[in-house]
Design an enzyme around this catalytic site. Structure first.
Site, short mmCIF file in Angstrom:
data_model
loop_
_atom_site.label_atom_id
_atom_site.label_comp_id
_atom_site.label_asym_id
_atom_site.label_seq_id
_atom_site.Cartn_x
_atom_site.Cartn_y
_atom_site.Cartn_z
N ASN A 107 0.81 -1.21 0.00
CA ASN A 107 0.00 0.00 0.00
C ASN A 107 0.85 1.28 0.00
OD1 ASN A 107 -2.06 -1.80 0.10
ND2 ASN A 107 -2.65 -1.39 2.23
N THR A 152 -14.91 38.80 -30.56
CA THR A 152 -15.70 38.36 -29.41
C THR A 152 -16.96 37.77 -30.01
OG1 THR A 152 -16.88 40.46 -29.18
CG2 THR A 152 -14.82 40.25 -27.94
N SER A 274 -7.32 14.34 -48.82
CA SER A 274 -8.53 13.55 -48.82
C SER A 274 -8.41 12.49 -49.90
CB SER A 274 -9.74 14.45 -49.10
OG SER A 274 -10.79 13.70 -49.65
N LYS A 280 -8.18 19.01 -51.24
CA LYS A 280 -8.21 19.20 -49.79
C LYS A 280 -6.84 19.11 -49.13
CE LYS A 280 -11.61 18.18 -47.35
NZ LYS A 280 -12.77 18.53 -46.58
N ASN A 282 -6.24 18.83 -45.13
CA ASN A 282 -6.96 18.82 -43.85
C ASN A 282 -6.01 18.98 -42.66
OD1 ASN A 282 -9.43 18.37 -45.17
ND2 ASN A 282 -9.02 16.16 -45.25
N GLU A 287 -7.00 19.03 -35.49
CA GLU A 287 -8.28 18.43 -35.10
C GLU A 287 -8.08 17.41 -33.99
OE1 GLU A 287 -10.80 17.49 -38.81
OE2 GLU A 287 -8.80 17.90 -39.59
N TYR A 314 -6.61 2.05 2.46
CA TYR A 314 -6.50 1.55 1.10
C TYR A 314 -7.67 0.64 0.73
CZ TYR A 314 -4.79 -0.90 -3.05
OH TYR A 314 -4.67 -1.41 -4.31
N LYS A 322 -4.27 4.00 -12.26
CA LYS A 322 -3.12 4.00 -13.15
C LYS A 322 -3.41 4.05 -14.65
CE LYS A 322 -0.74 1.33 -9.72
NZ LYS A 322 -2.04 1.36 -9.02
N1 ARG Z 1 -1.62 -3.27 -7.43
C1 ARG Z 1 -2.08 -2.57 -6.27
C2 ARG Z 1 -2.50 -1.15 -6.65
O1 ARG Z 1 -2.20 -0.73 -7.70
C3 ARG Z 1 -0.98 -2.51 -5.25
C4 ARG Z 1 -1.43 -2.41 -3.85
C5 ARG Z 1 -2.10 -3.65 -3.47
N2 ARG Z 1 -2.32 -3.71 -2.06
C6 ARG Z 1 -3.05 -4.68 -1.53
N3 ARG Z 1 -3.17 -4.66 -0.27
N4 ARG Z 1 -3.58 -5.61 -2.29
O2 ARG Z 1 -3.15 -0.48 -5.90
#
Ligand code: ARG
Length: 461
Positions: A107, A152, A274, A280, A282, A287, A314, A322
């Site tokens: 954690n 504006t 195009s 064209k 583009n 974009e 946690y 992530k």
């Molecule tokens: N892969 C977990 C995460 O990204 C890591 C922490 C996991 N901790 C646990 N007590 N299972 O959060």
């Protein structure tokens, strides 16, 4: 009766939903740096023998080399980067590997890894933003006198210079850098040693760990250390704001490239053709910069939803921090690179911009200001008189500066010949010398100041 069908099913599904290794493997360098710092601290505190700590560090370096060489085999069965690294360490050095996890947990480990990753990204991206600011400032200096319409409501408002318009974005990106730098300051506290949530009974030195990883200090509360991801949210929200700026500039590039505006041209480097319409060109890169904000704002909103209502400390929910963040941060980098390229690449059509600035009675405010200044008319009245002058010009299908003096005098007898000196777009922009105004002399000064400052920071040239 039916249990047989599920005997392996749930296990396979569990790995699929639970394993994070497919995406958190990119935290391996940070994970290894954190483990080395932790091992050295444990040795210093007498919790590990120096010999064990050395073996651990050497093993971790071997693992990093394997990962960088692409020879490391990541295993889903080992769930995440932390266990993949530790398990390989066990293969490499045997028993001492099992001592590394003393006084820590996954954690605090994962919070530390992700902070280190985001900190690196913040440092790199500050440079990318600065380089974009620099290119904008260089083009602004080049076009300090190039006149274009300022809008504006996307209606012609007053003439401005192209340099002034570009420098508006230099300012926005400066504030983006400020937000990222604030986020960096707040995230720069080390969670390692908070352990699972309550701290540890071992006599660890968290200050030492923090310092060796370049953190300003250890986090103050072990529960907060493992339970919050506000550093992710803050980075994503700042990235979202920066992406808003990029998206707006991208939209302007798209508009400016149309034959209706015809303010700029991009080369083949940033456009595509195009497959059906041969004429064209583009502005796809613009974009896509305009569009890619969706990934960043989406990552922010998605992760806000994950964190909302989570009890301390946690929870596995937080593993969802992530994937989308990696994508979002990479996306902002890509947007910055594309935008920097386009700003350097574009060629303004100075003549068209100027012609367009002369349309739409863009110097009407200058006429009103002249009435205030030269005839002592209150601005509200001057505004009304000017409105009538615009109507007269519209009736004759001419620009304001093309109206005969008699026509102007018919609108208001106090108007005389001298008024024509303020009705040209050149005089209009030249007169706007107030702080932050569009006058070419201001723009040259501001552009030069930015160029100097960014060069001093090491981002120029
Ligand atoms: N892969 C977990 C995460 O990204 C890591 C922490 C996991 N901790 C646990 N007590 N299972 O959060």
């Amino acid at each position: 009766m039916w249990g047989g069908r599920f005997a392996s099913g749930p296990a396979a599904m569990m790995e699929q939903i639970n394993a994070s290794i497919d995406f958190d493997k990119r935290l391996a360098p940070q994970d290894i740096a954190g483990s080395k710092a932790h091992a050295l601290m444990l040795a210093k505190a007498g919790i590990l023998t120096p010999d064990d700590a050395n073996k651990i560090c050497a093993g971790l370096e071997t693992i990093l080399a394997e990962i960088l060489a692409g020879t490391f085999t990541f295993s889903r069965a080992l769930e995440d980067v932390h266990m993949n690294v530790e398990s390989r360490l066990k293969e490499l050095i045997g028993e001492p590997a099992g001592r590394l996890h003393t006084a820590r947990s996954r954690n605090d480990q994962v919070a530390t890894d992700f902070k280190l990753y985001i900190r690196d990204w913040l440092d790199d991206t500050d440079g990318s933003l600065a380089r974009l600011q620099y290119v904008l400032a260089v083009r602004a200096e080049e076009h300090a006198e190039t006149i274009m319409p300022g809008f504006t409501h996307l209606q012609t408002a007053q003439p401005v210079t192209f340099g002034h318009h570009l420098l508006a974005y230099t300012e926005m990106f400066a504030r983006d850098r400020g937000r990222f730098s604030d986020a960096r300051k707040r995230l720069n506290e080390c969670p390692l040693g908070a352990a699972a949530l309550a701290g540890t009974s071992f006599p660890i030195d968290r200050k030492m760990t923090a310092e060796s990883l370049g953190f300003a200090r250890p986090t103050a509360n072990s529960m907060d250390s493992v339970a919050d991801r506000d550093f992710v949210l803050e980075t994503l929200s700042s990235a979202t704001i920066s992406a808003v700026h990029l998206s707006r500039l991208a939209e302007e590039i798209v508009l400016w490239c149309t034959s209706e505006f015809a303010f700029i041209k991009l080369t083949d480097a940033f456009t595509t053709g195009s497959s059906i319409m041969p004429q064209k060109r583009n502005p796809d890169a613009a974009e896509l910069v305009r569009a890619k904000i969706g990934r960043i704002a989406g990552a922010f909103q998605g992760f806000v939803m994950v964190m909302k209502g989570l009890p301390l400390a946690y929870s596995k929910d937080m593993q969802e921090d992530k994937e989308a963040t990696f994508v979002a941060l990479e996306t902002l980098d890509l947007m910055l690179a594309a935008m920097t390229g386009m700003i350097a690449d574009l060629t303004p059509n100075v003549e068209n911009m100027r012609k367009s600035a002369m349309k739409g009675y863009s110097t009407a405010t200058d006429l009103a200001d002249w009435l205030v200044r030269e005839a002592g008319v209150p601005f509200r009245d001057a505004h009304h008189i000017t409105g009538r002058a615009v109507a007269a010009a519209e009736g004759l299908s001419v620009r304001l500066d093309e109206l005969p003096l008699e026509a102007l005098k018919q609108v208001d007898s106090r108007i005389d010949q001298r008024v024509f000196s303020v009705l040209s777009v050149d005089n209009s922009v030249a007169s706007r010398v107030s702080t932050g105004g569009t006058a070419p002399q201001n723009v040259r000064k501001m552009a030069a100041a930015w160029i100097k400052r960014l060069e001093k920071e090491g981002f120029g040239g």
